[in-house]
Design a protein around this motif. Structure first.
Motif, short mmCIF file in Angstrom:
data_model
loop_
_atom_site.label_atom_id
_atom_site.label_comp_id
_atom_site.label_asym_id
_atom_site.label_seq_id
_atom_site.Cartn_x
_atom_site.Cartn_y
_atom_site.Cartn_z
N ILE A 250 -39.43 49.46 -9.11
CA ILE A 250 -39.34 50.92 -9.15
C ILE A 250 -38.53 51.44 -7.97
CG2 ILE A 250 -41.61 50.98 -10.26
CD1 ILE A 250 -42.64 52.30 -7.64
N ASN A 251 -38.20 52.73 -8.04
CA ASN A 251 -37.53 53.39 -6.93
C ASN A 251 -38.39 54.56 -6.44
OD1 ASN A 251 -37.04 55.60 -8.71
ND2 ASN A 251 -35.13 54.66 -9.41
N ALA A 252 -37.92 55.25 -5.42
CA ALA A 252 -38.71 56.33 -4.83
C ALA A 252 -38.89 57.49 -5.80
CB ALA A 252 -38.02 56.82 -3.55
N LEU A 253 -37.93 57.70 -6.68
CA LEU A 253 -38.05 58.76 -7.68
C LEU A 253 -39.18 58.45 -8.65
CD1 LEU A 253 -36.63 61.41 -8.56
CD2 LEU A 253 -35.23 60.03 -10.10
N GLN A 254 -39.26 57.21 -9.08
CA GLN A 254 -40.33 56.79 -9.99
C GLN A 254 -41.68 56.79 -9.28
OE1 GLN A 254 -38.27 53.15 -10.88
NE2 GLN A 254 -37.87 53.76 -13.01
N ALA A 255 -41.68 56.49 -7.99
CA ALA A 255 -42.92 56.50 -7.22
C ALA A 255 -43.55 57.89 -7.22
CB ALA A 255 -42.66 56.03 -5.79
N LEU B 62 -41.37 54.74 3.28
CA LEU B 62 -41.78 55.22 1.96
C LEU B 62 -43.30 55.31 1.86
CD1 LEU B 62 -41.07 56.09 -0.91
CD2 LEU B 62 -41.07 53.67 -1.58
N SER B 63 -44.00 54.31 2.39
CA SER B 63 -45.46 54.35 2.39
C SER B 63 -45.96 55.54 3.18
CB SER B 63 -46.02 53.06 2.98
OG SER B 63 -45.72 51.95 2.16
N LEU B 64 -45.32 55.83 4.31
CA LEU B 64 -45.72 56.97 5.13
C LEU B 64 -45.41 58.29 4.41
CD1 LEU B 64 -46.92 57.92 7.80
CD2 LEU B 64 -44.61 57.93 8.75
N ALA B 65 -44.27 58.34 3.71
CA ALA B 65 -43.93 59.55 2.94
C ALA B 65 -45.01 59.85 1.91
CB ALA B 65 -42.57 59.37 2.27
N VAL B 66 -45.51 58.80 1.25
CA VAL B 66 -46.60 58.97 0.28
C VAL B 66 -47.86 59.45 0.98
CG1 VAL B 66 -48.14 57.76 -1.32
CG2 VAL B 66 -45.67 57.32 -1.38
N ALA B 67 -48.21 58.80 2.10
CA ALA B 67 -49.43 59.15 2.82
C ALA B 67 -49.43 60.59 3.31
CB ALA B 67 -49.62 58.20 4.00
N LEU B 68 -48.24 61.13 3.57
CA LEU B 68 -48.12 62.49 4.11
C LEU B 68 -47.93 63.54 3.02
CD1 LEU B 68 -45.76 61.73 7.14
CD2 LEU B 68 -48.18 62.36 7.25
N SER B 69 -48.00 63.15 1.75
CA SER B 69 -47.64 64.07 0.68
C SER B 69 -48.78 64.39 -0.28
CB SER B 69 -46.44 63.51 -0.11
OG SER B 69 -45.31 63.37 0.72
N HIS B 70 -50.03 64.09 0.12
CA HIS B 70 -51.15 64.48 -0.76
C HIS B 70 -52.25 65.18 0.03
CE1 HIS B 70 -53.56 60.92 0.51
NE2 HIS B 70 -52.42 60.26 0.45
N ASP B 71 -51.83 65.93 1.04
CA ASP B 71 -52.75 66.77 1.82
C ASP B 71 -53.81 65.95 2.55
OD1 ASP B 71 -53.57 69.24 2.81
OD2 ASP B 71 -55.02 69.57 1.19
N ALA B 72 -53.43 64.78 3.02
CA ALA B 72 -54.36 63.94 3.79
C ALA B 72 -54.63 64.58 5.15
CB ALA B 72 -53.79 62.55 3.98
N ARG B 73 -55.87 64.45 5.61
CA ARG B 73 -56.23 64.94 6.94
C ARG B 73 -56.44 63.80 7.92
NH1 ARG B 73 -60.83 69.18 7.11
NH2 ARG B 73 -59.80 69.61 9.10
N LEU B 74 -56.65 62.61 7.39
CA LEU B 74 -56.82 61.41 8.23
C LEU B 74 -55.84 60.35 7.77
CD1 LEU B 74 -58.35 59.56 10.28
CD2 LEU B 74 -59.94 59.04 8.40
N LEU B 75 -55.05 59.84 8.70
CA LEU B 75 -54.15 58.72 8.41
C LEU B 75 -54.73 57.45 9.00
CD1 LEU B 75 -50.45 59.86 9.01
CD2 LEU B 75 -51.66 59.61 6.85
N ILE B 76 -54.76 56.39 8.21
CA ILE B 76 -55.19 55.08 8.68
C ILE B 76 -54.02 54.12 8.50
CG2 ILE B 76 -56.76 53.15 8.29
CD1 ILE B 76 -58.86 55.16 7.41
#
Length: 242
Positions: free
Chosen positions: A93-98, A140-154
């Protein structure tokens, strides 16, 4: 900071095989970052698995965003962004499909924020994931983690293997994440210099025991003329000699 703890562990224990995590306790207040340090086999990944509810503790309590791990913990997970040392996206997959995939996973998925992070991280939306460098995969993993209104990052060894420029960019992004006082980070890493740059507090695990949980600045003040890496290395040697 709003005074709430994003994460609390109280006397958490877990035993399996020949390894035991023993009475681990620490807190991560909102607006702060905690660096979790330890050798391979120290218990860092076990601790993270317990926090995420991937395994059950034998004793003690874990609270995430002021909630215990009860039957409603699935709702809390929506507010946790996770980045592991190995990305979990399929090679094809690519980032668009992600974006389309994550839209089906997270109720609060924000495509606009996701594509803004792709732009900031200079990630090509249509390039196949299999052609990404390790640094691009982590971004890319960080972009996902920062894009669903997370308040805690692990983040579990998320900076390992990155070149110095990519690491600095990632750490700058993480510092911005906690700057408003309403977000927090748990960063597990072998790269102590990254923890020294980002984190307010340091927790040191050794063979399943929490040896140290202290403000980074206090630790540096009590060991003048030493870097955090030198301090932790000395402590590791001392523990090995016991």
């Amino acid at each position: 900071m709003n005074g709430m703890n994003a994460l609390e562990l109280e006397n958490v224990s877990k035993s399996f095989g020949d390894f035991s995590l023993c009475d681990v306790s620490f807190r991560v207040p909102m607006g702060t970052a905690l660096g979790l340090i330890g050798e391979n086999g120290a218990g860092k990944s076990t601790t993270i698995s317990l926090i995420l509810g991937l395994i059950d503790a034998d004793g003690g309590q874990v609270r995430v965003l002021d909630r215990p791990q009860d039957e409603n913990f699935t709702q809390v997970k929506e507010k946790i962004g996770v980045v592991f040392d190995e990305s979990c996206f399929p090679d094809g997959i690519n980032a668009l499909q992600a974006d389309r995939i994550e839209r089906c996973i997270y109720k609060n998925w924000n495509s606009e924020a996701y594509f803004e992070h792709l732009r900031r991280f200079d990630l090509p939306p249509q390039k196949p994931f299999k052609d990404f460098s390790r640094g691009m995969k982590m971004k890319l993993s960080l972009a996902v983690a920062l894009s669903h209104d997370a308040r805690l990052l692990i983040l579990d060894e998320a900076t390992g293997g990155l070149d110095p420029l990519a690491r600095d960019e990632l750490l700058d992004e993480l510092a911005e994440f906690i700057a408003d006082g309403n977000h927090a980070i748990l960063l597990s890493s072998h790269i102590v210099s990254d923890i020294e740059k980002l984190c307010d507090r340091v927790a040191f695990l050794h063979k399943g025991r929490l040896i140290l949980d202290v403000e980074k600045q206090k630790l540096l003040e009590t060991h003048p003329n030493q870097t955090l890496e030198q301090i932790i290395l000395d402590m590791t040697r001392e523990e090995r000699c016991k």
